[in-house]
Design a protein around this motif. Structure first.
Motif, PDB file in Angstrom:
ATOM      1  N   CYS A   1       0.878  -1.092  -0.087  1.00 21.04           N
ATOM      2  CA  CYS A   1       0.095   0.147   0.100  1.00 21.04           C
ATOM      3  C   CYS A   1       0.902   1.392  -0.108  1.00 21.04           C
ATOM      4  CB  CYS A   1      -0.955   0.059   1.188  1.00 21.04           C
ATOM      5  SG  CYS A   1      -2.074  -1.399   1.227  1.00 21.04           S
ATOM      6  N   GLU A   2       0.874   1.919  -1.052  1.00 19.19           N
ATOM      7  CA  GLU A   2       1.457   3.231  -1.081  1.00 19.19           C
ATOM      8  C   GLU A   2       1.064   4.563  -0.614  1.00 19.19           C
ATOM      9  OE1 GLU A   2       3.758   5.633  -5.078  1.00 19.19           O
ATOM     10  OE2 GLU A   2       3.760   3.254  -4.735  1.00 19.19           O
ATOM     11  N   VAL A   3       1.730   5.172   0.086  1.00 18.43           N
ATOM     12  CA  VAL A   3       1.366   6.787   0.588  1.00 18.43           C
ATOM     13  C   VAL A   3       2.083   7.713   0.000  1.00 18.43           C
ATOM     14  CG1 VAL A   3       0.266   7.997   2.566  1.00 18.43           C
ATOM     15  CG2 VAL A   3       0.035   5.437   2.775  1.00 18.43           C
ATOM     16  N   SER A   4       1.550   8.886  -0.574  1.00 19.25           N
ATOM     17  CA  SER A   4       2.083   9.979  -0.893  1.00 19.25           C
ATOM     18  C   SER A   4       2.073  11.038   0.271  1.00 19.25           C
ATOM     19  CB  SER A   4       1.635  10.767  -2.059  1.00 19.25           C
ATOM     20  OG  SER A   4       1.357   9.559  -3.153  1.00 19.25           O
ATOM     21  N   ALA A   5       3.333  11.838   0.283  1.00 19.77           N
ATOM     22  CA  ALA A   5       3.345  13.037   1.309  1.00 19.77           C
ATOM     23  C   ALA A   5       2.067  13.921   0.792  1.00 19.77           C
ATOM     24  CB  ALA A   5       4.482  13.769   0.971  1.00 19.77           C
TER      25      ALA A   5
END
Length: 241
Positions: free
Chosen positions: A34-38
């Motif tokens: 699961c990828e999260v962006s700033a």
């Protein structure tokens, strides 16, 4: 020890979420990332008004007062029998548990270990470096061992180790704009798990969170792992429909 999360996984209705979760295969092992962006609302969770939260559902109950819910979540660090964090834990800028820099037993004490920091950007920092020059973290959790440090694998990871478990952790991009959370869906040793972060995800810094109890909540892919009560957790916060 059997992974109870796998035995008692609950399928959820598929819903939209800000973060992206996907399943990837590497060397005959399945991983979910699961990828999260700033800029996304990524938080650490541990305690509520009545003490340790312990579960994803308890976090959602807490967030309901804000009209919000979890976009995704996973366990995020080791904990004592009373579910207190092992090592550093920063919650909304407040240090709830102090950093530990001494070598010790277990995976946590397999130095170098590290800290996952959520600030304006994301970082994974070796613990003694963090203690000497603490960055500004709104949230932070310490765990260990480090998996990847500036592109190098932890020196004590054994390629053909037969110590295999369901494992989870986090890696960050060099610019700190992306954090990728990964959990193995099959039993995996540390060396392969570390190489997954470096060689497949292309991340030069990665930190191990835990094994055996590793669990994921990801309604976008209809997944909710159940099991023992947890200590620290990490997850994105989104508006509740």
């Amino acid at each position: 020890m059997l992974r109870l999360a796998a035995l008692f996984a609950v399928l959820l209705p598929q819903v939209a979420a800000a973060n992206t979760c996907d399943t990837v295969r590497f060397e005959n092992t399945s991983f979910t990332t699961c990828e999260v962006s700033a800029g996304e609302d990524l938080r650490l969770f541990h305690s509520g008004p009545s003490g340790p939260l312990g579960s994803f559902s308890a976090v959602n109950d807490l967030l309901a007062a804000e009209g919000k819910t979890l976009g995704f979540a996973m366990n995020a660090g080791m904990y004592h029998p009373d579910r207190a964090p092992v090592g550093l834990f920063i919650d909304q800028g407040r240090t709830e548990s102090d950093i530990v820099t001494a070598e010790g037993p277990g995976n946590f004490g397999l130095l170098p270990n590290g800290v996952f920091c959520i600030g304006k950007r994301f970082s994974v920092v070796e613990s003694r470096t963090f203690a000497a020059r603490p960055p500004a973290c709104t949230f932070a959790t310490q765990s260990g061992p480090m998996l990847v440090m500036d592109g190098a694998l932890h020196p004590r990871l054994i390629p053909d180790s037969d110590s295999t478990y369901i494992r989870n952790g986090v890696g960050v991009s060099a610019d700190g704009r992306r954090a990728v959370f990964a959990i193995s869906n099959d039993r995996v040793n540390f060396h392969r798990f570390a190489r997954f972060f470096r060689d497949v995800l292309g991340l030069r810094d990665a930190l191990y969170f835990d094994g055996k109890i590793s669990r994921l909540y990801a309604p976008a892919i209809r997944r909710n792992d159940l099991g023992f009560a947890m200590g620290p957790m990490v997850g994105t916060v989104v508006k509740k429909d």
